[in-house]
Design a protein around this motif. Structure first.
Motif: not given
Length: 527
Positions: A217-234, A271-282
């Motif tokens: 199906t050519g499914y590109p993979g999950p799309t998410t908001p952009c991961a945080t690129l900087n911060g401080s140790l929690p 880690p923690g990527l969220i896949t939105s179903h259906p993807t067309g590959t199920e």
């Protein structure tokens, strides 16, 4: 005192000089700095029943470190309920996240940011597990041994459905990517399992599969908001603060650009990527195809190592961590050497089932709630069974399990360890370390000569591949208690062994055997 007990008493006396030498050695070693002892340790007493729930403020994602504020303070004798959340819940949001407030809080990821934005030792996904903790153990010091009895593990049902699901990700770090695919199409395939109960027993049944990315199906993979690129140790403790950044947007060696506020992931690189179903590959053709008896166990449970910065949660450690040994389950006891004050215990990466090797990269990754009892053994009064402990030791009802890795202590043995360990793994080396650990343990515990230990290991001890996917590959040895008259120490295994073998009861009682009696006769001359 029985002859069998005198054996172990005699061994402890004969090792007094060695232990004094060890103490001098430890005191002369430069350890990582420690946080201040929590005020509550002054008034705390053992035997409490405590709990540590999982949410965004009580977990750390993808690293171990003794420079963060503990989320719970405990002491020897305490029983603790710990909630452990899988880092693969995003493989099916509706089944494993939605409707569970604690899990929703951890996984919250919107355009405005992530509730837990430092994922991995440097925030770039270099470490993947959701770890609940750390737990500060009052009185724990380097050289001590922490005993962790696993009293119970239960699948965490989603409050909105009453059901529990888990995920097995056949991912790019799995062994199948080294061995090759029959059709020449390397692919990451996720299998969602339902955990079901039948007549009081739990099973895992496959529900459906999907491709993480690619396919017809050519499914590109999950799309998410952009991961945080900087911060401080929690939750950094005073004096341990640092900032992290990932300006080049490199995740698992791949650049994943942020375009118009979103990122598309063609591989499981964060880690923690969220896949939105259906993807067309199920694909549901696997549904009900087989049923696996549940073996609830903890893939990643350990103490903070002696190290001056955050440590990747993936390669296993002297102090435990991501061992992925399926024997760390209900009724087992884990013994871990303490390297930093307070121990800093964390737990996560729980599994419903997994075979030895964890071949495709993961077990059935499942959110599980556990009950544990802590017992601290002080370095000046260690039971002989854990003297000289420099690796994780597991006790089951019938065996003692000695753990080995490619590198016994990769943080000490390798230059730039967390960058090089993934390319240095070897089963041959892991077998050598596991053998060395087993030989030394048997010589120390049973007062054997090297030649005696070699033949005993050869005819009675089973070695197996623990895992071939975690960077520091694992091999373990299972040593039968009955053959060698070995003791039962753990609280839960003690109950099981007592049911089967009445003579095996009590932390200091050794099962009666001709081996123990013979050793007693020989060693009593030295007492």
């Amino acid at each position: 005192m029985s002859p069998a007990s005198r054996v172990f008493h005699a061994m402890q006396v004969s090792k007094l000089f060695w232990r004094l030498c060890l103490l001098v050695s430890l005191l002369s070693t430069g350890f990582a700095a420690d946080i201040d002892v929590p005020e509550s340790c002054k008034d705390i007493s053992g035997g409490q029943e405590l709990s540590l729930v999982a949410n965004a403020s009580t977990v750390h994602w993808g690293y171990f470190f003794n420079g963060v504020e503990p989320n719970l303070v405990a002491s020897s004798g305490d029983i603790i309920d710990i909630e452990m959340i899988t880092h693969h819940a995003g493989d099916d949001y509706d089944k494993m996240i939605k409707g569970d407030p604690g899990v929703e809080d951890i996984y919250q990821w919107a355009l405005s940011g992530q509730n837990v934005d430092m994922r991995g030792k440097s925030g770039s996904g270099d470490g993947v597990h959701v770890m609940t903790g750390p737990i500060y153990v009052c009185g724990a010091e380097p050289g001590d041994v922490l005993q962790i009895d696993i009293l119970d593990l239960k699948p965490r049902a989603n409050p909105s459905t009453g059901k529990t699901y888990g995920s097995n990700a056949a991912a790019w770090w799995g062994y199948q990517f080294r061995a090759g695919f029959l059709d020449g199409d390397p692919r990451e395939v996720i299998t969602i399992y339902e955990v079901v109960e039948e007549d009081g027993d739990y099973y895992a049944m496959p529900d459906y599969q999907f491709r993480f990315a690619g396919g017809p199906t050519g499914y590109p993979g999950p799309t998410t908001p952009c991961a945080t690129l900087n911060g401080s140790l929690p939750e950094a403790a005073p004096g341990f603060e640092f900032d992290w950044s990932n300006p080049d947007q490199i995740f698992s060696g791949n650049e994943i650009p942020c375009i118009n506020g979103s990122q598309t992931w063609g591989r499981y690189d964060y880690p923690g990527l969220i896949t939105s179903h259906p993807t067309g590959t199920e694909d549901s053709s696997i549904k009900g195809l087989f049923k696996v008896p549940a073996n609830f166990h903890i893939g990643n449970i350990g103490l903070a190592p002696k190290y001056d910065s955050t440590v990747d949660s993936v390669p296993p450690l002297v102090t435990g961590g991501n061992m992925d040994n399926r024997r760390i389950g209900i009724g087992s006891t884990l013994f871990l050497p303490v390297e930093v004050a307070g121990a800093f215990l964390s737990a996560g990466d729980a599994h419903t089932a997994q075979g030895d090797s964890e071949l495709d990269g993961t077990g059935i990754e499942t959110s599980i709630n556990g009950k544990f009892k802590l017992t601290l053994h002080k370095k000046d009064d260690l039971p002989v069974i854990v003297e000289e402990l420099k690796y994780p030791l597991i006790e089951t009802a019938d065996t003692w399990v000695v753990q080995g890795y490619t590198y016994a202590d990769y943080l000490e043995e390798l230059e730039d360890p967390m960058s090089t360990i993934y390319g240095e793994s070897s089963i041959d080396k892991a077998m050598t370390v596991a053998y060395n650990n087993t030989r030394d343990w048997m010589m120390n515990t049973l007062n054997m000569t090297e030649d005696q230990a070699i033949t005993a290991i050869t005819v009675a001890v089973d070695f197996a591949i623990t895992q071939v996917v975690d960077g520091n590959w694992g091999v373990h040895a299972s040593i039968p208690k009955g053959t060698f008259g070995l003791p039962t120490v753990g609280a839960t295994t003690q109950v099981k062994s007592t049911d089967a073998t009445p003579a095996a009861s009590g932390a200091s009682t050794i099962m009666a055997s001709s081996v123990a009696t013979a050793l007693a006769t020989i060693l009593m001359a030295f007492v």
